[in-house]
Scaffold this motif. Structure first.
Motif, short mmCIF file in Angstrom:
data_model
loop_
_atom_site.label_atom_id
_atom_site.label_comp_id
_atom_site.label_asym_id
_atom_site.label_seq_id
_atom_site.Cartn_x
_atom_site.Cartn_y
_atom_site.Cartn_z
N THR A 9 0.83 -1.20 0.00
CA THR A 9 0.00 0.00 0.00
C THR A 9 0.86 1.26 0.00
O THR A 9 0.60 2.22 -0.73
N ALA A 10 1.92 1.25 0.83
CA ALA A 10 2.80 2.41 0.91
C ALA A 10 3.52 2.65 -0.42
O ALA A 10 3.64 3.80 -0.88
N ALA A 11 3.99 1.58 -1.06
CA ALA A 11 4.67 1.72 -2.34
C ALA A 11 3.74 2.26 -3.41
O ALA A 11 4.11 3.13 -4.21
N ARG A 12 2.51 1.75 -3.43
CA ARG A 12 1.53 2.24 -4.42
C ARG A 12 1.23 3.72 -4.21
O ARG A 12 1.12 4.48 -5.17
N SER A 13 1.10 4.12 -2.95
CA SER A 13 0.76 5.52 -2.67
C SER A 13 1.88 6.46 -3.13
O SER A 13 1.63 7.62 -3.44
N ALA A 14 3.12 5.95 -3.15
CA ALA A 14 4.26 6.74 -3.59
C ALA A 14 4.50 6.63 -5.09
O ALA A 14 5.38 7.31 -5.63
N GLY A 15 3.73 5.78 -5.78
CA GLY A 15 3.93 5.55 -7.19
C GLY A 15 5.28 4.92 -7.46
O GLY A 15 5.89 5.15 -8.51
N ALA A 16 5.74 4.11 -6.52
CA ALA A 16 7.10 3.56 -6.60
C ALA A 16 7.15 2.24 -7.36
O ALA A 16 6.33 1.35 -7.12
N ASP A 17 8.12 2.12 -8.26
CA ASP A 17 8.39 0.87 -8.94
C ASP A 17 9.52 0.11 -8.27
O ASP A 17 9.63 -1.11 -8.41
N ARG A 18 10.39 0.84 -7.54
CA ARG A 18 11.55 0.22 -6.91
C ARG A 18 11.73 0.81 -5.51
O ARG A 18 12.62 1.64 -5.28
N PRO A 19 10.91 0.39 -4.55
CA PRO A 19 11.04 0.90 -3.19
C PRO A 19 12.09 0.13 -2.39
O PRO A 19 12.49 -0.98 -2.75
N LEU A 20 12.52 0.74 -1.29
CA LEU A 20 13.45 0.12 -0.35
C LEU A 20 12.86 0.20 1.04
O LEU A 20 12.40 1.27 1.47
N VAL A 21 12.84 -0.91 1.75
CA VAL A 21 12.38 -0.94 3.15
C VAL A 21 13.58 -0.74 4.06
O VAL A 21 14.64 -1.33 3.85
N VAL A 22 13.41 0.09 5.09
CA VAL A 22 14.44 0.28 6.12
C VAL A 22 13.80 -0.09 7.46
O VAL A 22 12.81 0.51 7.87
N GLY A 23 14.37 -1.11 8.14
CA GLY A 23 13.77 -1.55 9.40
C GLY A 23 14.75 -2.26 10.30
O GLY A 23 15.84 -2.65 9.88
N ASP A 24 14.34 -2.43 11.55
CA ASP A 24 15.22 -3.00 12.57
C ASP A 24 14.80 -4.38 13.04
O ASP A 24 15.51 -4.99 13.84
N ARG A 25 13.66 -4.89 12.57
CA ARG A 25 13.19 -6.19 13.03
C ARG A 25 13.18 -7.17 11.86
O ARG A 25 12.55 -6.92 10.83
N LEU A 26 13.84 -8.30 12.05
CA LEU A 26 13.88 -9.30 10.99
C LEU A 26 12.53 -9.96 10.80
O LEU A 26 12.13 -10.25 9.67
N ASP A 27 11.82 -10.23 11.90
CA ASP A 27 10.58 -11.02 11.80
C ASP A 27 9.38 -10.20 11.34
O ASP A 27 8.33 -10.76 11.06
N THR A 28 9.51 -8.89 11.24
CA THR A 28 8.41 -8.06 10.75
C THR A 28 8.84 -7.21 9.56
O THR A 28 8.38 -7.43 8.45
N ASP A 29 9.76 -6.26 9.78
CA ASP A 29 10.17 -5.37 8.71
C ASP A 29 10.80 -6.12 7.54
O ASP A 29 10.39 -5.96 6.39
N ILE A 30 11.81 -6.94 7.84
CA ILE A 30 12.54 -7.61 6.77
C ILE A 30 11.71 -8.76 6.19
O ILE A 30 11.67 -8.94 4.97
N ALA A 31 11.02 -9.51 7.04
CA ALA A 31 10.15 -10.58 6.53
C ALA A 31 9.04 -10.00 5.66
O ALA A 31 8.67 -10.59 4.63
N GLY A 32 8.51 -8.84 6.05
CA GLY A 32 7.48 -8.20 5.23
C GLY A 32 8.02 -7.75 3.89
O GLY A 32 7.35 -7.87 2.86
N ALA A 33 9.25 -7.24 3.90
CA ALA A 33 9.88 -6.83 2.64
C ALA A 33 10.10 -8.03 1.73
O ALA A 33 9.83 -7.97 0.52
N VAL A 34 10.61 -9.12 2.30
CA VAL A 34 10.83 -10.34 1.51
C VAL A 34 9.50 -10.82 0.92
O VAL A 34 9.42 -11.18 -0.26
N SER A 35 8.47 -10.82 1.76
CA SER A 35 7.15 -11.28 1.31
C SER A 35 6.61 -10.42 0.17
O SER A 35 5.94 -10.92 -0.74
N ALA A 36 6.92 -9.12 0.22
CA ALA A 36 6.43 -8.20 -0.81
C ALA A 36 7.37 -8.11 -2.01
O ALA A 36 7.08 -7.41 -2.98
N GLY A 37 8.52 -8.81 -1.95
CA GLY A 37 9.48 -8.78 -3.04
C GLY A 37 10.23 -7.46 -3.14
O GLY A 37 10.56 -7.00 -4.24
N ILE A 38 10.52 -6.84 -1.98
CA ILE A 38 11.17 -5.52 -1.93
C ILE A 38 12.53 -5.65 -1.26
O ILE A 38 12.68 -6.35 -0.26
#
Length: 323
Positions: free
Chosen positions: A198-227
């Motif tokens: 949702t956040a990437a769509r709102s930014a009109g982003a084709d190539r977003p980057l996630v920045v986070g400190d938790r592997l089980d939420t931030d990074i796992a969510g990024a992996v799940s979303a293919g980011i």
């Protein structure tokens, strides 16, 4: 700036707690880094599993910490929870809210009726973090879930970073209800991909980057979303967790904190690093060489992920503070 990490992406999706701030204390350099991203033309979004505050409250907090923002740049797990409810319920259905008034407002904006007590008309329970959540609130939710109500957890973070240290998060309260009901909730926030998508769509982003400190939420969510993702060590993640990370929780880059966004991307990538050699000896990763400690960790993570071996030699343990 052309070789900086942020220049390789068209949007940066920042986690908040442990990444941008610790409660009321800003991560040093965060305001300057967010400003650098904006000045470069990279879209900025703030994506948080904390369901206790409405977007305008998050904006007020960020602005007070030196990062002026807009409500449209904030994406919370409360909003994601309301989306899941709206997709599964009929307009006007009652939803028992365990959480803040901000969460109840999101439920109402979704065309549903927020309530605080279980009754015959309750069709769902939504649970988000609130420092005021009580046993009585959990008891009402327990009754509704046992009666067959749909259960949506905004997030399942076991802990919540603060300026005083790690505190019980919404996941700890969710665990209590799981024990009491033998039911597993739908999860709206990270690590599910919805918030990032949702956040990437709102930014009109084709190539977003996630920045986070938790592997089980931030990074796992990024992996799940293919980011792609940048893991920062300013919050929950530790070197040991990184070395032992499962494939679903492995980041693309690693840094001490979010200020690394202005550093060259190639210097931050997890993988073999100049100055360090890692070999396997008797099922132990043995590092030799000299250089930056974070480069050592990047190289060890790469070798551990490639080989499945997570034991490391004593010298590397001592250098990374693992002994």
């Amino acid at each position: 700036m052309s070789d900086a990490l942020l220049a390789a992406y068209d949007a940066v999706l920042f986690d908040l707690d442990g990444t941008v701030y610790h409660g009321t204390r800003v991560i040093p350099g965060a305001p300057e880094t967010v400003r650098a991203a904006r000045e470069h033309g990279t879209s900025v979004r703030f994506v948080t599993n904390n369901a206790s505050k409405a977007p305008d409250e998050v904006v007020a907090h960020l602005t007070g910490l030196g990062m002026p923002s807009e409500p449209a740049e904030v994406h919370t797990s409360a909003q994601a929870g309301a989306v899941l409810l709206q997709e599964r319920l009929e307009p006007g259905d009652e939803v028992l809210v365990v959480g803040t008034s901000s969460l109840a407002d999101e439920v109402a904006r979704a065309g549903l009726e927020p309530v605080r007590r279980h009754g015959d008309r309750v069709r769902a329970v939504v649970q988000g973090h609130s420092p005021d959540n009580t046993w009585a609130a959990l008891a009402e939710a327990c009754l509704a879930i046992r009666a067959g109500a749909l259960w949506v957890a905004c997030n399942v973070d076991a802990t919540l970073p603060s300026e005083r240290g790690l505190l019980p998060g919404n996941g700890s309260m969710v665990a209590a209800l799981r024990t009491a009901t033998d039911v597993v909730p739908l999860v709206a926030g990270k690590p599910e991909p919805l918030l990032f998508e949702t956040a990437a769509r709102s930014a009109g982003a084709d190539r977003p980057l996630v920045v986070g400190d938790r592997l089980d939420t931030d990074i796992a969510g990024a992996v799940s979303a293919g980011i792609d993702s940048l893991v920062v060590l300013s919050g929950v993640a530790t070197p040991k967790q990184l070395i032992e990370a499962i494939p679903a929780e492995r980041g693309t880059y690693l840094a001490r904190d979010l200020t690394a966004l202005t550093e060259p991307a190639d210097d931050l990538r997890i993988g073999p690093r100049p100055g360090w050699s890692v070999q396997v000896r008797d099922d132990v990763l043995v590092a030799s060489g000299d250089g930056d400690d974070l480069d050592l960790l990047r190289a060890l993570c790469h070798s551990a992920w490639e080989t499945g071996i997570t034991a490391i030699d004593g010298d590397a343990e001592a250098r990374l503070g693992l002994s």
